[in-house]
Motif scaffolding. Structure first.
Motif, short mmCIF file in Angstrom:
data_model
loop_
_atom_site.label_atom_id
_atom_site.label_comp_id
_atom_site.label_asym_id
_atom_site.label_seq_id
_atom_site.Cartn_x
_atom_site.Cartn_y
_atom_site.Cartn_z
N LEU A 1 147.14 56.30 78.31
CA LEU A 1 146.40 57.23 79.16
C LEU A 1 144.90 57.03 79.13
CD1 LEU A 1 148.47 60.50 78.49
CD2 LEU A 1 148.71 58.85 80.35
N SER A 2 144.42 55.93 78.57
CA SER A 2 142.96 55.76 78.50
C SER A 2 142.34 55.57 79.88
CB SER A 2 142.59 54.61 77.56
OG SER A 2 143.16 53.41 78.01
N PHE B 1 148.61 72.30 68.22
CA PHE B 1 148.65 70.91 68.65
C PHE B 1 147.87 70.02 67.69
CE2 PHE B 1 148.97 73.35 72.62
CZ PHE B 1 150.01 72.71 73.27
N ALA B 2 148.25 68.76 67.62
CA ALA B 2 147.36 67.74 67.10
C ALA B 2 146.39 67.35 68.21
CB ALA B 2 148.15 66.52 66.63
N VAL B 3 145.29 66.75 67.81
CA VAL B 3 144.30 66.26 68.78
C VAL B 3 144.45 64.75 68.88
CG1 VAL B 3 141.82 65.93 69.13
CG2 VAL B 3 142.69 68.15 68.36
N ASN B 4 144.38 64.24 70.10
CA ASN B 4 144.35 62.79 70.28
C ASN B 4 142.88 62.36 70.29
OD1 ASN B 4 144.16 60.16 71.81
ND2 ASN B 4 146.37 60.35 71.63
N PRO B 5 142.41 61.77 69.17
CA PRO B 5 140.97 61.51 69.07
C PRO B 5 140.46 60.44 70.03
CG PRO B 5 142.13 60.69 67.13
CD PRO B 5 143.14 61.44 67.95
N GLY B 6 141.26 59.41 70.28
CA GLY B 6 140.81 58.33 71.15
C GLY B 6 140.57 58.80 72.58
N LEU B 7 141.56 59.53 73.12
CA LEU B 7 141.41 60.05 74.48
C LEU B 7 140.29 61.10 74.54
CD1 LEU B 7 145.19 60.37 75.41
CD2 LEU B 7 143.58 58.61 76.22
N SER B 8 140.20 61.94 73.51
CA SER B 8 139.17 62.98 73.50
C SER B 8 137.77 62.38 73.46
CB SER B 8 139.38 63.91 72.30
OG SER B 8 140.66 64.53 72.38
N ALA B 9 137.62 61.24 72.77
CA ALA B 9 136.31 60.57 72.74
C ALA B 9 135.92 60.08 74.13
CB ALA B 9 136.34 59.40 71.75
N ILE B 10 136.90 59.60 74.89
CA ILE B 10 136.60 59.11 76.25
C ILE B 10 136.09 60.25 77.12
CG2 ILE B 10 137.63 58.11 78.34
CD1 ILE B 10 139.60 56.59 76.49
N THR B 11 136.60 61.45 76.88
CA THR B 11 136.19 62.60 77.69
C THR B 11 135.16 63.47 76.95
OG1 THR B 11 138.24 63.69 76.96
CG2 THR B 11 138.26 62.68 79.15
N ARG B 12 134.40 62.85 76.03
CA ARG B 12 133.17 63.44 75.46
C ARG B 12 133.39 64.67 74.60
NH1 ARG B 12 132.01 62.45 80.82
NH2 ARG B 12 132.25 64.64 81.37
N ALA B 13 134.58 64.85 74.03
CA ALA B 13 134.81 66.01 73.18
C ALA B 13 134.15 65.83 71.81
CB ALA B 13 136.31 66.24 72.99
N THR B 14 133.56 66.90 71.30
CA THR B 14 133.01 66.92 69.95
C THR B 14 134.03 67.58 69.04
OG1 THR B 14 130.81 67.18 70.89
CG2 THR B 14 131.06 67.63 68.55
N LEU B 15 134.60 66.82 68.13
CA LEU B 15 135.67 67.36 67.28
C LEU B 15 135.11 67.77 65.91
CD1 LEU B 15 138.44 64.80 68.20
CD2 LEU B 15 138.08 67.06 69.15
#
Lengths: 100, 100
Positions: free
Chosen positions: B23-24, A86-100
């Protein structure tokens, strides 16, 4: 763009601390894979499955590793490998506190 | 002990920045889920699949969320959900630079 691999397969153990001990050499080898940012090692003793979540710098390195690791697992006698990229969706992942 | 969920399912988009925008609000809601440490949002436009990798503080919160999110996805008309739950092996994950 960062590329995520999710891989899991049937596994008969060892689990937990014994898994750490048995596979730490392999982990050190995987740590030096070209383009690997990180890998989380996963294990489910109840379902007898294990695997990993990998983040690579790019899709090319992820694809190269998926092929290499699949061949290595087959060498261990593990055939039924579930592997998705998969690609990562960085904007949504930032909202849910993911460290990429 | 930390519990990892890997979830993916058929998805028809939107993708990329349009997915972020669409989806934000859902991401902000998911960010407040009890026990959620982080979620990475995944997307594969070529295979028309999307999903996420979640890390929870414990297996109970992961299981509760998996049930809740599965019902939500079904409400969106998404039925074929691949969902697997794992423990994390912290020792091996540390060797491969994972932030848990």
């Amino acid at each position: 763009m960062a590329a995520l691999l999710q891989i899991d397969f049937p596994f008969e153990g060892p689990w937990g601390d014994a898994m750490t001990e048995a596979l730490s050499g392999l982990a050190a080898d995987i740590a030096s894979e070209e383009g690997l940012l990180w890998k989380i090692w996963t294990e489910n003793p109840a379902e007898r499955r294990a695997g990993g979540i990998y983040l690579f710098t790019d899709a090319e390195n992820a694809a190269r590793y998926a092929e290499k690791h699949g061949a290595r697992l087959k060498g261990f006698g593990i055939d039924e490998i579930a592997c998705r990229s998969f690609a990562v969706n960085p904007g949504l992942s930032a909202i849910t506190r993911a460290t990429l």
